[in-house]
Motif scaffolding. Structure first.
Motif, mmCIF file in Angstrom:
data_model
loop_
_atom_site.group_PDB
_atom_site.id
_atom_site.type_symbol
_atom_site.label_atom_id
_atom_site.label_comp_id
_atom_site.label_asym_id
_atom_site.label_seq_id
_atom_site.Cartn_x
_atom_site.Cartn_y
_atom_site.Cartn_z
ATOM 1 N N ARG A 394 1.036 -1.179 0.105
ATOM 2 C CA ARG A 394 -0.049 0.141 0.027
ATOM 3 C C ARG A 394 0.906 1.371 0.008
ATOM 4 N NH1 ARG A 394 -3.579 -1.498 4.975
ATOM 5 N NH2 ARG A 394 -4.266 -3.693 4.195
ATOM 6 N N SER A 395 2.216 1.056 -0.432
ATOM 7 C CA SER A 395 2.915 2.280 -0.149
ATOM 8 C C SER A 395 2.228 3.251 -1.262
ATOM 9 C CB SER A 395 4.279 2.006 -0.765
ATOM 10 O OG SER A 395 4.464 2.110 -1.939
ATOM 11 N N GLN A 396 2.469 4.736 -1.027
ATOM 12 C CA GLN A 396 1.858 5.592 -2.025
ATOM 13 C C GLN A 396 2.032 5.390 -3.478
ATOM 14 O OE1 GLN A 396 -0.364 7.996 -0.402
ATOM 15 N NE2 GLN A 396 -0.953 8.055 -2.449
ATOM 16 N N GLN A 397 3.478 5.344 -3.626
ATOM 17 C CA GLN A 397 4.013 5.417 -4.934
ATOM 18 C C GLN A 397 3.392 3.887 -5.718
ATOM 19 O OE1 GLN A 397 7.719 4.085 -6.262
ATOM 20 N NE2 GLN A 397 7.725 5.255 -7.979
ATOM 21 N N ILE A 398 3.521 2.777 -4.930
ATOM 22 C CA ILE A 398 2.961 1.701 -5.645
ATOM 23 C C ILE A 398 1.526 1.537 -5.837
ATOM 24 C CG2 ILE A 398 2.755 -0.967 -5.552
ATOM 25 C CD1 ILE A 398 5.164 -1.116 -4.301
ATOM 26 N N ALA A 399 0.764 2.199 -4.952
ATOM 27 C CA ALA A 399 -0.645 2.281 -4.954
ATOM 28 C C ALA A 399 -1.118 3.154 -5.888
ATOM 29 C CB ALA A 399 -1.124 2.785 -3.716
ATOM 30 N N THR A 400 -0.573 4.338 -6.334
ATOM 31 C CA THR A 400 -0.883 5.033 -7.517
ATOM 32 C C THR A 400 -0.608 4.661 -8.631
ATOM 33 O OG1 THR A 400 -0.177 7.139 -6.099
ATOM 34 C CG2 THR A 400 -0.390 7.505 -8.316
ATOM 35 N N ALA A 401 0.640 3.985 -8.874
ATOM 36 C CA ALA A 401 0.816 3.264 -10.017
ATOM 37 C C ALA A 401 -0.220 2.123 -10.377
ATOM 38 C CB ALA A 401 2.464 2.531 -9.969
ATOM 39 N N ARG A 402 -0.713 1.211 -9.449
ATOM 40 C CA ARG A 402 -1.419 0.400 -9.505
ATOM 41 C C ARG A 402 -2.643 1.019 -10.057
ATOM 42 N NH1 ARG A 402 -1.502 -1.719 -4.538
ATOM 43 N NH2 ARG A 402 -0.017 -2.950 -5.057
ATOM 44 N N GLN A 403 -3.026 2.214 -9.491
ATOM 45 C CA GLN A 403 -4.317 2.588 -9.847
ATOM 46 C C GLN A 403 -4.344 3.262 -11.306
ATOM 47 O OE1 GLN A 403 -4.873 5.443 -6.732
ATOM 48 N NE2 GLN A 403 -6.389 4.053 -5.690
ATOM 49 N N ILE A 404 -3.193 3.796 -11.932
ATOM 50 C CA ILE A 404 -3.020 4.222 -12.936
ATOM 51 C C ILE A 404 -3.298 3.027 -14.096
ATOM 52 C CG2 ILE A 404 -1.323 5.291 -14.854
ATOM 53 C CD1 ILE A 404 -0.749 7.222 -12.580
ATOM 54 N N ALA A 405 -2.527 2.115 -13.837
ATOM 55 C CA ALA A 405 -2.541 0.600 -14.430
ATOM 56 C C ALA A 405 -3.984 0.337 -14.729
ATOM 57 C CB ALA A 405 -1.670 -0.139 -14.078
ATOM 58 N N MET A 406 -4.791 0.164 -13.474
ATOM 59 C CA MET A 406 -6.066 -0.034 -13.618
ATOM 60 C C MET A 406 -6.982 0.829 -14.519
ATOM 61 S SD MET A 406 -7.203 -1.079 -9.573
ATOM 62 C CE MET A 406 -6.273 -2.571 -8.999
ATOM 63 N N TYR A 407 -6.653 2.247 -14.313
ATOM 64 C CA TYR A 407 -7.378 3.144 -15.388
ATOM 65 C C TYR A 407 -7.281 2.936 -16.627
ATOM 66 C CZ TYR A 407 -8.220 7.504 -17.369
ATOM 67 O OH TYR A 407 -8.996 8.883 -18.381
#
Ligand code: ATP
Length: 463
Positions: A394-407
């Motif tokens: 749940r680190s911020q950077q990984i969470a954001t990257a994951r959300q962008i990939a999902m987007y």
């Protein structure tokens, strides 16, 4: 005190991810939060078990608002939560609790015996975003729209079942929800239930695992209108098909309406028994096609209006010209153009739209972007591994990257929300829905996010 085992209830994981960023959740409150163990979701309510009254009181008094806001951000699937004190937790904090095991909750809920059946009956799971009012009618969907309206106005009398098929992103889900919404506005108390076939399957599997077949049956048979999305997902799943077959027969025999969507016409549905396919053909079959230019412009105009975006007509026309097949991509293009303009405080004209959409147009030409391409490109961009994106960090950077990939998976591929969730380490589809919403919004507010999405899109175009 060791922290309790956290069974995998994806929506709770997403709520926790949101609360990490929430200033109102102090470290002390985070401590209380970490004692909560998600037990499952029932009747749109997320159940949390806590070891003592103090934790329950803290969560209910001081965290209610942040939790409710997080739930509403995630989507309409889960609308509330409930904290249940389980004193055994204090001693058995590492004992895992089966997901979907609701036996104990039903016992604690005797305080309000009428509440659960009432909620269950009225739990339509409709998304209020999708109505007939905001559905644009054109040549490509006129017949499907008329059939959908007829079914909502006269359930089980007009066409039963109504079967709507067509490619991804052309409005099938929108029509399903709109039928439910309109029927509810016409007939007070009508019982509507929307379900994707993936959810139906999971629900069925859980009901077997937890010996709750009767509750499963009641959920789907005690309705006036059943709206089932993406039936092709049941391909080759003999037992779930059998369960659906019985549900269908019961509903049909009792003059209840069934509406089904699929990516292909019944006769092309492989992996289905003939008796199923023939039932799908009992009523009316209609397709939705890719919208023509006029309809695409009208859809963009409506969307811009509803989001209070001021975009000149010629820009809407330009977007509608370059993005032609999928309405979801059309909406994605609108988001990007308006995000770019608002970040730069610049006027929206065609040359700006051309610049912004260059990558999308380039990649649309060969038009085959796989989710793996997106995940690999996103991982490379953020200098992460693919496993980081699939994993649970749940680190911020990984969470954001994951959300962008999902987007990007949502915007650029035809995968459904549940499929994308599965791909990212079996996450719930509400997590994907939330990621899509969040990145769409952040693109308008934060240049860094806008740039990241754009640069990854460029990479995809260069593959
Ligand atoms: N005629 C329309 N008018 C306005 N918006 C539309 C129309 N058709 C589709 N949309 C919008 O396009 C997006 C994609 O539509 P929807 O999710 O209903 O597609 P779908 O056919 O169910 O796709 P999938 O098979 O991938 O689930 C939604 O945001 C929906 O509101």
């Amino acid at each position: 005190m060791s922290s309790p085992a956290q069974p995998d209830v994806p929506i709770w994981t997403t709520v926790q991810e949101l609360l990490v960023d929430d200033d109102r959740v102090t470290p002390q409150l985070q401590g209380f939060l970490s004692l909560a163990v998600p037990a499952g979701v029932m009747s749109a309510t997320l159940y949390l078990e806590v070891p003592n009254d103090l934790t329950a009181a803290q969560i209910n008094k001081r965290l209610r608002l942040p939790i409710m806001e997080a739930l509403s951000h995630i989507g309409e699937e889960v609308t509330s939560y409930r904290v249940v004190v389980n004193h055994e937790l204090a001693e058995q904090q590492t004992a895992p609790i089966a997901v979907g095991d609701f036996g104990r909750h039903e016992q604690v809920r005797v305080e309000s015996p009428m509440e659960q059946p009432t909620q269950l009956r009225h739990e339509s799971r409709l998304n209020p975003k999708y109505t007939f009012d905001n559905f644009v009618i054109g040549q490509s969907n006129r017949f499907a729209h008329a059939a959908a309206v007829a079914v909502a106005e006269a359930p089980a009398k007009a066409y039963n079942p109504l079967f709507i098929y067509g490619d991804s992103g052309l409005g099938k889900t929108h029509l399903l929800h709109a039928i439910g919404d309109y029927a509810q506005s016409l007939y007070a108390g009508v019982k509507v239930r929307y379900v994707s076939s993936e959810e139906f399957t999971n629900d069925f599997i859980n009901s077997i695992a937890n010996n709750r077949g009767a509750a499963f049956q009641a959920r789907y048979r005690d309705v006036d209108i059943l709206l089932i999305d993406d039936i092709q997902f049941l391909q080759g799943r003999a037992e779930t098909q059998e369960a659906f077959f019985h549900t269908f027969n019961t509903l049909h025999d009792h003059n209840k309406q069934v509406v089904i969507t699929s990516d292909v016409a019944p006769k092309h549905l492989t992996g289905f028994e003939d008796r199923m396919r023939s039932r799908f053909e009992w009523g009316l079959i209609t397709d939705v096609q890719a919208p023509d230019l006029e309809t695409r412009i009208a859809i963009l105009r409506k969307k811009a209006q509803s989001e209070a975006l001021h975009i000149p007509d010629e820009v809407l026309e330009y977007i509608a010209t370059v993005v032609s097949s999928n309405i979801r991509e059309l909406e994605g293009a609108l988001i990007r153009v308006s995000a770019f303009a608002s970040l730069n405080r610049s006027a929206l004209d065609i040359s700006l739209a051309q610049t912004v959409l260059r990558d999308i147009i380039d990649t649309a030409e060969d038009n085959i972007i796989s989710p793996t391409d997106i995940i690999t490109a996103t991982a490379q961009y953020f200098k992460l591994t693919v496993d980081d994106l699939y994993g649970s960090s749940r680190s911020q950077q990984i969470a954001t990257a994951r959300q962008i990939a999902m987007y990007l998976c949502r915007e650029r591929t035809s995968l459904s929300l549940p499929k994308i969730g599965q791909l990212f380490g079996n996450r719930d589809h509400t997590t994907v829905m939330y990621a899509y919403k969040k990145i769409s919004e952040l693109m308008k507010e934060r240049r860094s996010i806008y740039n990241q999405v754009t640069e990854i899109t460029t990479q995809l175009g260069r593959r």
